[in-house]
Design a protein around this motif. Structure first.
Motif, PDB file in Angstrom:
ATOM      1  N   SER A   1       0.678  -0.723   0.044  1.00  0.00           N
ATOM      2  CA  SER A   1      -0.179  -0.181   0.391  1.00  0.00           C
ATOM      3  C   SER A   1       0.830   1.524   0.065  1.00  0.00           C
ATOM      4  N   THR A   2       0.322   2.490  -0.375  1.00  0.00           N
ATOM      5  CA  THR A   2       1.186   3.708  -0.647  1.00  0.00           C
ATOM      6  C   THR A   2      -0.124   4.773  -0.740  1.00  0.00           C
ATOM      7  N   ARG A   3       0.926   5.885   0.379  1.00  0.00           N
ATOM      8  CA  ARG A   3       0.098   7.221   0.079  1.00  0.00           C
ATOM      9  C   ARG A   3       0.644   7.577  -1.137  1.00  0.00           C
ATOM     10  N   LEU A   4      -0.262   8.410  -1.754  1.00  0.00           N
ATOM     11  CA  LEU A   4      -0.192   8.996  -3.074  1.00  0.00           C
ATOM     12  C   LEU A   4      -0.358  10.663  -2.875  1.00  0.00           C
ATOM     13  N   ALA A   5      -1.242  10.747  -1.274  1.00  0.00           N
ATOM     14  CA  ALA A   5      -1.125  12.558  -0.695  1.00  0.00           C
ATOM     15  C   ALA A   5      -1.732  12.163  -0.051  1.00  0.00           C
ATOM     16  N   ALA A   6      -2.645  13.418   0.464  1.00  0.00           N
ATOM     17  CA  ALA A   6      -3.213  13.280   1.523  1.00  0.00           C
ATOM     18  C   ALA A   6      -4.087  12.742   0.761  1.00  0.00           C
ATOM     19  N   GLY A   7      -4.449  11.932   2.163  1.00  0.00           N
ATOM     20  CA  GLY A   7      -5.749  11.294   2.396  1.00  0.00           C
ATOM     21  C   GLY A   7      -6.334  10.323   0.875  1.00  0.00           C
ATOM     22  N   MET A   8      -5.092  10.105   0.089  1.00  0.00           N
ATOM     23  CA  MET A   8      -5.167   8.751  -1.127  1.00  0.00           C
ATOM     24  C   MET A   8      -4.735   8.332  -1.400  1.00  0.00           C
ATOM     25  N   TYR A   9      -4.654   6.702  -1.387  1.00  0.00           N
ATOM     26  CA  TYR A   9      -3.920   5.997  -1.506  1.00  0.00           C
ATOM     27  C   TYR A   9      -4.280   4.602  -2.561  1.00  0.00           C
ATOM     28  N   GLN A  10      -2.896   3.692  -2.241  1.00  0.00           N
ATOM     29  CA  GLN A  10      -3.435   2.652  -3.509  1.00  0.00           C
ATOM     30  C   GLN A  10      -2.882   1.615  -2.862  1.00  0.00           C
ATOM     31  N   VAL A  11      -3.857   0.382  -2.915  1.00  0.00           N
ATOM     32  CA  VAL A  11      -3.263  -0.791  -2.078  1.00  0.00           C
ATOM     33  C   VAL A  11      -3.415  -1.733  -3.293  1.00  0.00           C
ATOM     34  N   ALA A  12      -2.468  -2.451  -3.241  1.00  0.00           N
ATOM     35  CA  ALA A  12      -2.227  -3.230  -4.659  1.00  0.00           C
ATOM     36  C   ALA A  12      -1.860  -5.034  -3.924  1.00  0.00           C
ATOM     37  N   PHE A  13      -2.542  -5.733  -5.149  1.00  0.00           N
ATOM     38  CA  PHE A  13      -2.616  -7.423  -4.643  1.00  0.00           C
ATOM     39  C   PHE A  13      -2.035  -8.199  -5.358  1.00  0.00           C
ATOM     40  N   ASP A  14      -1.787  -9.133  -5.122  1.00  0.00           N
ATOM     41  CA  ASP A  14      -1.333 -10.576  -5.532  1.00  0.00           C
ATOM     42  C   ASP A  14      -1.690 -10.735  -7.335  1.00  0.00           C
ATOM     43  N   GLN A  15      -3.613 -10.159  -7.412  1.00  0.00           N
ATOM     44  CA  GLN A  15      -4.293 -10.695  -8.909  1.00  0.00           C
ATOM     45  C   GLN A  15      -5.254  -9.286  -9.309  1.00  0.00           C
ATOM     46  N   ASP A  16      -5.216  -9.604 -10.953  1.00  0.00           N
ATOM     47  CA  ASP A  16      -6.177  -8.491 -11.221  1.00  0.00           C
ATOM     48  C   ASP A  16      -7.260  -8.429 -10.076  1.00  0.00           C
ATOM     49  N   VAL A  17      -7.744  -7.564 -10.378  1.00  0.00           N
ATOM     50  CA  VAL A  17      -8.614  -7.069  -9.202  1.00  0.00           C
ATOM     51  C   VAL A  17      -9.210  -5.756  -9.661  1.00  0.00           C
ATOM     52  N   ALA A  18      -9.167  -5.570 -10.922  1.00  0.00           N
ATOM     53  CA  ALA A  18     -10.241  -4.557 -12.225  1.00  0.00           C
ATOM     54  C   ALA A  18     -11.483  -4.340 -11.772  1.00  0.00           C
TER      55      ALA A  18
ATOM     56  N   THR B   1      -9.754   8.389   1.197  1.00  0.00           N
ATOM     57  CA  THR B   1     -10.930   9.345   2.478  1.00  0.00           C
ATOM     58  C   THR B   1     -11.148  10.594   2.684  1.00  0.00           C
ATOM     59  N   HIS B   2     -11.885  11.457   3.533  1.00  0.00           N
ATOM     60  CA  HIS B   2     -12.255  11.948   3.748  1.00  0.00           C
ATOM     61  C   HIS B   2     -12.429  12.991   4.556  1.00  0.00           C
ATOM     62  N   ALA B   3     -12.935  14.327   5.090  1.00  0.00           N
ATOM     63  CA  ALA B   3     -13.458  14.376   6.308  1.00  0.00           C
ATOM     64  C   ALA B   3     -14.115  15.892   5.631  1.00  0.00           C
ATOM     65  N   ALA B   4     -14.634  16.237   6.390  1.00  0.00           N
ATOM     66  CA  ALA B   4     -15.872  17.672   6.096  1.00  0.00           C
ATOM     67  C   ALA B   4     -14.653  18.566   5.247  1.00  0.00           C
ATOM     68  N   GLY B   5     -13.541  18.817   6.171  1.00  0.00           N
ATOM     69  CA  GLY B   5     -12.803  20.232   4.779  1.00  0.00           C
ATOM     70  C   GLY B   5     -12.235  19.133   3.895  1.00  0.00           C
ATOM     71  N   GLY B   6     -12.243  18.004   3.046  1.00  0.00           N
ATOM     72  CA  GLY B   6     -11.711  17.466   2.370  1.00  0.00           C
ATOM     73  C   GLY B   6     -10.820  16.563   2.443  1.00  0.00           C
TER      74      GLY B   6
END
Length: 134
Positions: free
Chosen positions: A62-79, A117-122
């Motif tokens: 898993s990788t935090r891309l920016a505030a409140g934005m993430y990428q989670v990788a798996f061992d198979q195609d999940v598209a 992930t979000h809160a009231a302010g973004g």
């Protein structure tokens, strides 16, 4: 066939009537996996607010891309999978701070899921749980 599970009343939920409980019990074995192949797996990831993969099944990173934005990788195609996400603590007990989560296929990466992930302010960093039905 009656379900072997006890029927406990939950706070705020009305108890089911006997006919309704019997009707639903008859549906236990009648479910089919609509659209899922026989090889379908349930994958999951628990990710800390900083993007660290704490634990999972089939989750490789898993990788935090920016505030409140993430990428989670798996061992198979999940598209073409189904995704369920919830804000929740990654370690220990208690509750995570309130927030909203959205999940989608990761653009350009077939074995990853994009999470916001979000809160009231973004956008805001929150720990989360992600389930993938692939």
């Amino acid at each position: 066939m009656a379900s072997p599970r006890p029927r406990r009343g939950l706070t705020g939920q009305p108890a089911p009537s006997a006919p309704e409980a019997a009707r639903v019990d008859t549906e236990i074995d009648s479910c089919s996996a609509a659209g899922l192949p026989a090889t379908a797996r349930v994958l999951f990831a628990v990710v800390d607010a900083n993007g660290t993969l704490v634990r999972g099944l089939g989750a490789t990173s898993s990788t935090r891309l920016a505030a409140g934005m993430y990428q989670v990788a798996f061992d198979q195609d999940v598209a073409r999978a189904a995704y369920v996400g919830t804000v929740g603590p990654a370690t220990g007990g208690g509750l995570a701070q309130q927030g909203v989560i959205t999940v989608a296929p990761r653009a350009g990466i077939a074995n990853a899921v994009f999470v916001e992930t979000h809160a009231a302010g973004g956008h805001v960093d929150r720990p989360f749980h992600l389930a993938v039905l692939a």
